[in-house]
Design a protein around this motif. Structure first.
Motif, short mmCIF file in Angstrom:
data_model
loop_
_atom_site.label_atom_id
_atom_site.label_comp_id
_atom_site.label_asym_id
_atom_site.label_seq_id
_atom_site.Cartn_x
_atom_site.Cartn_y
_atom_site.Cartn_z
N GLU A 21 42.71 36.00 57.29
CA GLU A 21 41.33 36.47 57.15
C GLU A 21 40.56 35.63 56.13
N LYS A 22 40.79 34.32 56.15
CA LYS A 22 40.21 33.45 55.13
C LYS A 22 38.69 33.53 55.07
N GLU A 23 38.04 33.60 56.22
CA GLU A 23 36.57 33.66 56.23
C GLU A 23 36.07 34.94 55.59
N GLU A 24 36.69 36.07 55.92
CA GLU A 24 36.27 37.35 55.35
C GLU A 24 36.51 37.39 53.85
N ILE A 25 37.64 36.85 53.42
CA ILE A 25 37.99 36.85 52.00
C ILE A 25 37.01 35.99 51.21
N THR A 26 36.83 34.75 51.65
CA THR A 26 35.96 33.84 50.91
C THR A 26 34.49 34.28 50.99
N ASP A 27 34.07 34.81 52.13
CA ASP A 27 32.70 35.32 52.24
C ASP A 27 32.47 36.48 51.28
N GLY A 28 33.46 37.35 51.17
CA GLY A 28 33.35 38.50 50.26
C GLY A 28 33.27 38.06 48.80
N ILE A 29 34.07 37.07 48.45
CA ILE A 29 34.05 36.55 47.08
C ILE A 29 32.71 35.88 46.79
N GLU A 30 32.23 35.09 47.75
CA GLU A 30 30.95 34.42 47.57
C GLU A 30 29.82 35.44 47.42
N GLN A 31 29.88 36.51 48.22
CA GLN A 31 28.84 37.54 48.12
C GLN A 31 28.87 38.20 46.75
N HIS A 36 38.44 28.11 48.74
CA HIS A 36 38.67 27.80 50.15
C HIS A 36 40.03 27.13 50.36
N LYS A 37 40.42 26.28 49.44
CA LYS A 37 41.73 25.64 49.54
C LYS A 37 42.84 26.68 49.37
N HIS A 38 42.67 27.59 48.42
CA HIS A 38 43.67 28.62 48.15
C HIS A 38 43.90 29.52 49.37
N PHE A 39 42.83 29.86 50.06
CA PHE A 39 42.93 30.78 51.19
C PHE A 39 42.94 30.09 52.55
#
Length: 104
Positions: free
Chosen positions: A40-50, A32-35
């Motif tokens: 599109e931080k939410e989409e990126i981090t959500d995708g990684i978490e998924q 989260h800090k990196h992005f």
């Protein structure tokens, strides 16, 4: 004896031990800090978490509780944030840009 937590990672419910949870939490904070400045931080981090949730649920089919080793293995598969390329940010090297162009 370790405590266990019931979490939802990328929409996937998991049971995870305390040591594994600490490692996973630190990794997610790092992501989260990196992005944090990405459009599109939410989409990126959500995708990684998924994807992390999928990896851990696949590895955890035989084990009821996600362990520290399983989390470390999943992080190794996904990579560290410093290894990710940010589109349109400083530090985007010309060689990686050329590599992307040549892959089309």
């Amino acid at each position: 004896m370790n405590n266990i937590f019931h979490i939802n990672l990328g929409g996937i419910p998991l049971t995870i031990d305390e040591d594994a949870y600490s490692i996973l939490k630190a990794y997610l904070l790092e992501l989260h800090k990196h992005f944090e400045h990405a459009d599109e931080k939410e989409e990126i981090t959500d995708g990684i978490e998924q994807r992390l949730g999928e990896i851990l649920s696949e590895k955890g089919k035989d084990d009821l509780i996600v362990s520290k080793d399983m989390v470390e293995n999943a992080i190794q598969i996904m990579g560290r944030p410093k290894d990710f390329q940010d589109e349109g940010t400083e530090g985007h090297s010309e060689s990686s840009h050329k590599k992307k162009q040549s892959s089309f």
